[in-house]
Scaffold this motif. Sequence first.
Motif, PDB file in Angstrom:
ATOM      1  N   TRP A 474       0.827  -1.203   0.000  1.00  0.00           N
ATOM      2  CA  TRP A 474       0.000   0.000   0.000  1.00  0.00           C
ATOM      3  C   TRP A 474       0.870   1.265   0.000  1.00  0.00           C
ATOM      4  O   TRP A 474       0.559   2.249  -0.681  1.00  0.00           O
ATOM      5  CB  TRP A 474      -0.935   0.009   1.212  1.00  0.00           C
ATOM      6  N   LEU A 476       3.932   1.572  -1.272  1.00  0.00           N
ATOM      7  CA  LEU A 476       4.584   1.718  -2.564  1.00  0.00           C
ATOM      8  C   LEU A 476       3.608   2.052  -3.680  1.00  0.00           C
ATOM      9  O   LEU A 476       3.903   2.879  -4.557  1.00  0.00           O
ATOM     10  CB  LEU A 476       5.357   0.440  -2.907  1.00  0.00           C
ATOM     11  N   LEU A 477       2.422   1.388  -3.675  1.00  0.00           N
ATOM     12  CA  LEU A 477       1.491   1.548  -4.791  1.00  0.00           C
ATOM     13  C   LEU A 477       0.547   2.728  -4.631  1.00  0.00           C
ATOM     14  O   LEU A 477       0.069   3.285  -5.628  1.00  0.00           O
ATOM     15  CB  LEU A 477       0.674   0.256  -4.960  1.00  0.00           C
ATOM     16  N   VAL A 478       0.259   3.100  -3.379  1.00  0.00           N
ATOM     17  CA  VAL A 478      -0.713   4.183  -3.149  1.00  0.00           C
ATOM     18  C   VAL A 478      -0.089   5.353  -2.414  1.00  0.00           C
ATOM     19  O   VAL A 478      -0.199   6.508  -2.828  1.00  0.00           O
ATOM     20  CB  VAL A 478      -1.939   3.650  -2.359  1.00  0.00           C
ATOM     21  N   MET A 480       3.100   6.476  -1.854  1.00  0.00           N
ATOM     22  CA  MET A 480       4.112   7.311  -2.493  1.00  0.00           C
ATOM     23  C   MET A 480       3.548   8.112  -3.666  1.00  0.00           C
ATOM     24  O   MET A 480       3.793   9.324  -3.770  1.00  0.00           O
ATOM     25  CB  MET A 480       5.300   6.453  -2.923  1.00  0.00           C
ATOM     26  N   PRO A 481       2.761   7.494  -4.593  1.00  0.00           N
ATOM     27  CA  PRO A 481       2.165   8.329  -5.656  1.00  0.00           C
ATOM     28  C   PRO A 481       1.234   9.409  -5.097  1.00  0.00           C
ATOM     29  O   PRO A 481       1.214  10.535  -5.606  1.00  0.00           O
ATOM     30  CB  PRO A 481       1.389   7.313  -6.507  1.00  0.00           C
ATOM     31  N   ALA A 482       0.460   9.074  -4.052  1.00  0.00           N
ATOM     32  CA  ALA A 482      -0.454  10.068  -3.482  1.00  0.00           C
ATOM     33  C   ALA A 482       0.312  11.231  -2.873  1.00  0.00           C
ATOM     34  O   ALA A 482      -0.116  12.399  -2.984  1.00  0.00           O
ATOM     35  CB  ALA A 482      -1.348   9.404  -2.422  1.00  0.00           C
ATOM     36  N   SER A 483       1.438  10.953  -2.226  1.00  0.00           N
ATOM     37  CA  SER A 483       2.222  12.035  -1.623  1.00  0.00           C
ATOM     38  C   SER A 483       2.754  12.977  -2.689  1.00  0.00           C
ATOM     39  O   SER A 483       2.809  14.193  -2.490  1.00  0.00           O
ATOM     40  CB  SER A 483       3.365  11.459  -0.793  1.00  0.00           C
ATOM     41  N   VAL A 484       3.145  12.413  -3.861  1.00  0.00           N
ATOM     42  CA  VAL A 484       3.613  13.269  -4.949  1.00  0.00           C
ATOM     43  C   VAL A 484       2.483  14.166  -5.455  1.00  0.00           C
ATOM     44  O   VAL A 484       2.670  15.371  -5.708  1.00  0.00           O
ATOM     45  CB  VAL A 484       4.178  12.410  -6.094  1.00  0.00           C
ATOM     46  N   LEU A 485       1.263  13.598  -5.584  1.00  0.00           N
ATOM     47  CA  LEU A 485       0.112  14.400  -6.035  1.00  0.00           C
ATOM     48  C   LEU A 485      -0.209  15.500  -5.035  1.00  0.00           C
ATOM     49  O   LEU A 485      -0.522  16.643  -5.410  1.00  0.00           O
ATOM     50  CB  LEU A 485      -1.096  13.488  -6.234  1.00  0.00           C
TER      51      LEU A 485
END
Length: 497
Positions: A474, A476-478, A480-485
């Motif tokens: 969770w 790695l897949l959610v 980290m991308p969410a933090s970038v957004l």
Amino acid sequence: MTMPTEPSPTSSFSTGRRWAVILNVVLAVLSVTALVLMANYLGARYFVRVHATGEGRTGLSPMTLGLLRSITNDVKIIVYFDKQEPVYNTVMALLKEYQAASPRIRVESIDYFRDAAAHLIKTEYSLSQLEDRNVVIFDANEKHRIVPGGVITTSEINQVPSETGIEFERRTKTFNGELLFTSALSSVLNPQPLKVCFLTGHGEHDPLDTQLEGYSKLTEVLRADGLDLFMISLAGTNQVPADCDVLIIAGPKNRLPSEELEKIEHYLGQGRRLMVLFNYLVTEPTGLEPLLARWGVEVGNQLVTDPENTQSSGFDLLPQQFSNHPIVRPLAGSRLRLLLPRRVGALGRDAAGADAANVEELVWTGAGARFIGSISEGSRIQHTDAPPSSKPLMVAVEKGSIRGVRSGSTRIVVCGDSLFLNNQFIDVEANRDFAHQAVNWLLARTEMLGGIGPRPVTEYRLSMTETQMTMVRWILLVGMPASVLVLGGLVWLRRRS
């Protein structure tokens, strides 16, 4: 009514300025290209290799570097491997170190699954079905030697927990590449193979025997050093062969006849090489004791124990005090494991005579060592009344060169124990390294001295439960991308305000 004419917009850059910018860009590109080329040129010819690892020893050993620096002929090394094999990258990395240390080394990699040249290599070197994959071939002086991939690493079976219980897993324990590759290199560089002769006929350890008391593992060590092995008898009219480079007398249980002792004495008088090991199971003199005394070596008739350095209630001995002699210098910081050895030391100069050989004691016990009875009495239980003291256990002997004789100086190594090199104990502590060092010193192969041991392979494992694995997925897949957004949105909002 005439409307005023609006001035035409002027271009941001004049033609001259535009060409100046282009010229600057071209010059900058050329300058960077020149710097890169110069850096590569200097790096290719004047470089320093830095090893940054967590292991205790990095880079090539002094022994390997000495051999590589002595090479005068071209050597071709062919890595005939499947490049998908786990050990392939480690093998190539090591051989690149060899290539970097000597301009005479050329390393080729042939993938027998994928490269068209694989069939030519198999035909040229007549590879058998046991040798037609995962081997390293050393080729020089119209000779070649093959190192099988199966012996480059050693493995162990470990129990590992699993969801269904306990499973067995094979893990790589050590990497033996440098030891095997340096030995193979030395073998193809020597114009003539050196010969080691084991004396037989008196109950000595058998170099072909694979049982615990045998010396078959020592045979493997010597063959890995590129040596030819022979078993000889001195009975009847037999003499020590003229091409015998080292004579090994490994723990004789029976007394040697006087005529055979005379042949050994004659052999030594010609500037030859001898290694003698005594067996604690022998309760009678072997006849070698007075012969060695004439070369300045005192072989005691008592067994030695060291209560402060033992693992088997006094019956074994773990000496770790070494001299600075080339045989044992690389063993500093390690120890041997012997079994009730005899005391073997140097005779005093007065007793040995003015023209005596140079005798250097190699290994000592701790200060608390004591004797166990007399060998002639067969006592191995009661200590003598002598006070504890440090006692020598092995010596190296050298006597000046003989004019006109190819072999040069006489060299002798005498050990108070023979069992420490048998199949049961040679792989314990630094016993194997001592055997390698002693024989190569006898042969005066200085480039082979320095010690090469197996390199331990350390595995780092991270064990996680199923819940922890789910959490990591969770993140790695959610996560980290969410933090970038989120960070991108904050930046956008700040610019809007």
